[in-house]
Design an enzyme around this catalytic site. Structure first.
Site, mmCIF file in Angstrom:
data_model
loop_
_atom_site.group_PDB
_atom_site.id
_atom_site.type_symbol
_atom_site.label_atom_id
_atom_site.label_comp_id
_atom_site.label_asym_id
_atom_site.label_seq_id
_atom_site.Cartn_x
_atom_site.Cartn_y
_atom_site.Cartn_z
ATOM 1 N N GLU A 56 0.814 -1.209 0.000
ATOM 2 C CA GLU A 56 0.000 0.000 0.000
ATOM 3 C C GLU A 56 0.849 1.262 0.000
ATOM 4 O OE1 GLU A 56 -0.124 -2.685 2.029
ATOM 5 O OE2 GLU A 56 -1.988 -2.679 3.171
ATOM 6 N N CYS A 83 -2.592 -2.716 7.601
ATOM 7 C CA CYS A 83 -2.123 -2.576 8.980
ATOM 8 C C CYS A 83 -2.302 -1.115 9.410
ATOM 9 C CB CYS A 83 -0.648 -2.986 9.076
ATOM 10 S SG CYS A 83 0.475 -1.833 8.256
ATOM 11 N N CYS A 110 -0.249 1.415 7.250
ATOM 12 C CA CYS A 110 -0.814 1.607 5.921
ATOM 13 C C CYS A 110 -2.158 2.324 5.975
ATOM 14 C CB CYS A 110 -0.946 0.267 5.212
ATOM 15 S SG CYS A 110 0.661 -0.479 4.833
#
Length: 142
Positions: free
Chosen positions: A48, A76, A79
């Site tokens: 990402e 996560c 990101c």
């Protein structure tokens, strides 16, 4: 999502955790990549983040309004924060991550609102295929 899965498979083939991401605007792919942490030695080289960097550099603007980000795994916290700060309009992910996912599973940074922006979130797209790529990779290293 099929393109993101292709990116995830490429990551797995090179020994990276198989996560892929594709950023689209007005029906056109503007960036795609996969995890490259092992390759680069960069702990932030998640799919990402790499896609957001490429899109920002390509457009000359950090604001990625009106884009849709397809990711094979729920982002996560790092990101998710980057996605919100980049103002990605829609986030579409396949597999949920109940341990570290920040798109509604373990955390909900994408919808929190404290960062001043909330992308639309669509989860579970091609979930079985996305999970399968991850399972195959981790089964191979156990």
């Amino acid at each position: 999502m099929k393109m993101a899965l292709d990116e995830a498979r490429a990551a797995g083939t090179s020994g990276e955790v198989p996560v892929g991401a594709v950023l689209v605007k007005d029906g056109e792919v503007i960036a795609s990549d996969h995890n490259r942490r092992a390759e680069t030695g960069d702990p932030s080289a998640h799919a990402e983040v790499l896609v957001l960097r490429a899109a920002g550099e390509g457009s000359g603007d950090w604001r990625l309004d009106g884009t849709t980000l397809y990711i094979t795994l729920e982002p996560c916290a790092m990101c998710a924060g980057a996605i919100v700060l980049a103002r990605v309009g829609t986030v579409v992910f396949g597999a949920s991550d109940p341990v570290a996912g920040a798109g509604g599973s373990a955390y909900n940074i994408l919808q929190d609102g404290k960062l001043g922006f909330r992308p639309e979130v669509i989860s579970g797209i091609m979930q079985d295929e996305c999970k399968s790529v991850l399972k195959k990779f981790f089964d191979g290293i156990r």
